[in-house]
Design an enzyme around this catalytic site. Sequence first.
Site, short mmCIF file in Angstrom:
data_model
loop_
_atom_site.label_atom_id
_atom_site.label_comp_id
_atom_site.label_asym_id
_atom_site.label_seq_id
_atom_site.Cartn_x
_atom_site.Cartn_y
_atom_site.Cartn_z
CD GLU A 17 25.59 58.51 14.41
OE1 GLU A 17 26.74 58.07 14.54
OE2 GLU A 17 24.73 57.95 13.73
CD GLU A 41 25.35 44.36 22.25
OE1 GLU A 41 25.21 45.12 21.26
OE2 GLU A 41 24.42 43.69 22.73
C1 LIG Z 1 17.91 52.21 11.32
C2 LIG Z 1 19.37 52.22 10.98
C3 LIG Z 1 19.92 53.27 10.26
C4 LIG Z 1 21.28 53.25 9.92
N1 LIG Z 1 21.80 54.29 9.17
C5 LIG Z 1 23.10 54.26 8.79
C6 LIG Z 1 23.63 55.29 7.95
O1 LIG Z 1 22.92 56.23 7.56
N2 LIG Z 1 24.92 55.21 7.56
C7 LIG Z 1 25.74 54.20 7.97
O2 LIG Z 1 26.92 54.21 7.61
N3 LIG Z 1 25.28 53.20 8.77
C8 LIG Z 1 23.97 53.21 9.17
N4 LIG Z 1 23.47 52.20 9.96
C9 LIG Z 1 24.34 51.06 10.28
C10 LIG Z 1 24.79 51.02 11.72
O3 LIG Z 1 25.71 52.05 11.99
C11 LIG Z 1 25.41 49.61 11.95
O4 LIG Z 1 24.39 48.65 11.75
C12 LIG Z 1 26.01 49.49 13.32
O5 LIG Z 1 27.17 50.27 13.44
C13 LIG Z 1 26.37 48.03 13.66
O6 LIG Z 1 27.15 47.47 12.66
P1 LIG Z 1 26.77 46.05 12.02
O7 LIG Z 1 25.33 46.09 11.65
O8 LIG Z 1 27.77 45.74 10.96
O9 LIG Z 1 26.92 45.01 13.20
P2 LIG Z 1 28.28 44.40 13.77
O10 LIG Z 1 29.27 45.47 14.00
O11 LIG Z 1 28.68 43.26 12.89
O12 LIG Z 1 27.81 43.86 15.18
C14 LIG Z 1 27.09 42.62 15.34
C15 LIG Z 1 26.89 42.37 16.83
O13 LIG Z 1 28.18 42.24 17.49
C16 LIG Z 1 28.29 43.19 18.54
N5 LIG Z 1 29.66 43.69 18.62
C17 LIG Z 1 30.42 44.15 17.57
N6 LIG Z 1 31.63 44.54 18.04
C18 LIG Z 1 31.64 44.38 19.38
C19 LIG Z 1 32.61 44.64 20.41
N7 LIG Z 1 33.79 45.17 20.13
N8 LIG Z 1 32.25 44.35 21.68
C20 LIG Z 1 31.01 43.82 21.97
N9 LIG Z 1 30.07 43.55 21.04
C21 LIG Z 1 30.38 43.83 19.76
C22 LIG Z 1 27.31 44.31 18.18
O14 LIG Z 1 26.90 45.04 19.31
C23 LIG Z 1 26.17 43.55 17.52
O15 LIG Z 1 25.31 43.02 18.50
C24 LIG Z 1 22.11 52.19 10.32
C25 LIG Z 1 21.55 51.12 11.06
C26 LIG Z 1 20.20 51.12 11.38
C27 LIG Z 1 19.65 49.96 12.16
#
Ligand SMILES: Cc1cc2nc3c(=O)[nH]c(=O)nc-3n(C[C@H](O)[C@H](O)[C@H](O)COP(=O)(O)OP(=O)(O)OC[C@H]3O[C@@H](n4cnc5c(N)ncnc54)[C@H](O)[C@@H]3O)c2cc1C
Length: 364
Positions: A231, A347
């Site tokens: 990716e 992050e």
């Molecule tokens: C435009 C767009 C397209 C997308 N398309 C897809 C798709 O096609 N398929 C799919 O499966 N997903 C998709 N996603 C989802 C994307 O992969 C997730 O939103 C992303 O991995 C973050 O997960 P979350 O939103 O659950 O946030 P969380 O993981 O809950 O994170 C919340 C916050 O905590 C921080 N954080 C989390 N863990 C840690 C750590 N260990 N250390 C420091 N900071 C941390 C993060 O950086 C973030 O600021 C898409 C997202 C967007 C915005």
Amino acid sequence: MDLRDSPDEAAFRAGVQDWLAANLPAEPGKEWSRRLYDAGYVGLTWPTEYGGFGAPYSHQAIVLEEFARAQAPNHMNVIALGMAGPTIMAWGTEEQKQRYLAKMLTAEEIWCQGFSEPEAGSDLAAVRTRIEETDDGFVVNGQKVWSSYAHLADFCILVGLGDPSAPRYKGLTYVIVDMKAPGVEVRPLRQLTGESDFNEIFLTDVHVPRENLLGGVGDGWSVAMTTLLHERGTLGFALGGALDAQVHRLVALAKERAPGDPIVRDRVAEEWVELQALKLTNNRALTSLMETGIPGPEGSVSKLHYSEQNQRLTKLAMEILEGEDDGYWRYQQLRSRGNTIEAGTSEILRNIIAERVLGLPRSR
Ligand SMILES: Cc1cc2nc3c(=O)[nH]c(=O)nc-3n(C[C@H](O)[C@H](O)[C@H](O)COP(=O)(O)OP(=O)(O)OC[C@H]3O[C@@H](n4cnc5c(N)ncnc54)[C@H](O)[C@@H]3O)c2cc1C
């Protein structure tokens, strides 16, 4: 490393530029995607037996760069080309390769990615969608979220929990889900920009035949890591091209709206310097990709650099415009918010760079 195009690369690049000049503007969609394939600009590095062109990675990099620079619409199967295809090539059976790969290139079958869930994003190992084994395959129950293209997709690469009693990372299983199968429901989500490019997917007793398993039962984590490596792996060149186009637009905007402003000049120059740094990182990534055939961790650096710079420069453009909506920059600024979340948050990427590039101690 010689950063200039070789004679062969220069000729290829000129051909791409001529083709783009003759074929743009264009509407995104299946027809455009098919034209890209017929022109030989899709699946460049994929083996010829699966519909690809067996070309060097440098040609792939040139296509990504030139298309992004010309702001040409993408092939609509971005998930298939960047993730599902390379994963099937690495883990799939011969039957799976024959069945799926060529139709990804021609956009006859569109793919989406079902990794994220309401309680599992950055921490993929926390997925709770259940993949239970049956006599002839699997039954899938659960919910995915943020799945780009799911509303258009024929297939989904999906990671779920096969064995809830297994230790973390060992209980995951990776399957290909037919998006037209009974029990699959897609609900579009509305984004900040007003568009609906991503979706929720609800899965209720969805039957997945055994031949749709990728890797073995319990191999889901390793298979998913292949997907994520790819990716970010080749994304860098497209991002470098996209940033190149943005910086040129920013320079034009600054010349028009704030020609004598020394602070604007300074900030625009800084964006240009940052762009050069990204391009050099991409060249380093290309060199290691050509040597090893496997994308390296530089992809995380490029993605982090691009997404943060794009947010910063769209903000600068809005400042130059003094908040006026010129139809381009406001949309770019709103869309850029998602860049630091998709394909790994900033992050998470900083953690990866710290641990795998700089060799710092693991964060956990
Ligand atoms: C435009 C767009 C397209 C997308 N398309 C897809 C798709 O096609 N398929 C799919 O499966 N997903 C998709 N996603 C989802 C994307 O992969 C997730 O939103 C992303 O991995 C973050 O997960 P979350 O939103 O659950 O946030 P969380 O993981 O809950 O994170 C919340 C916050 O905590 C921080 N954080 C989390 N863990 C840690 C750590 N260990 N250390 C420091 N900071 C941390 C993060 O950086 C973030 O600021 C898409 C997202 C967007 C915005």
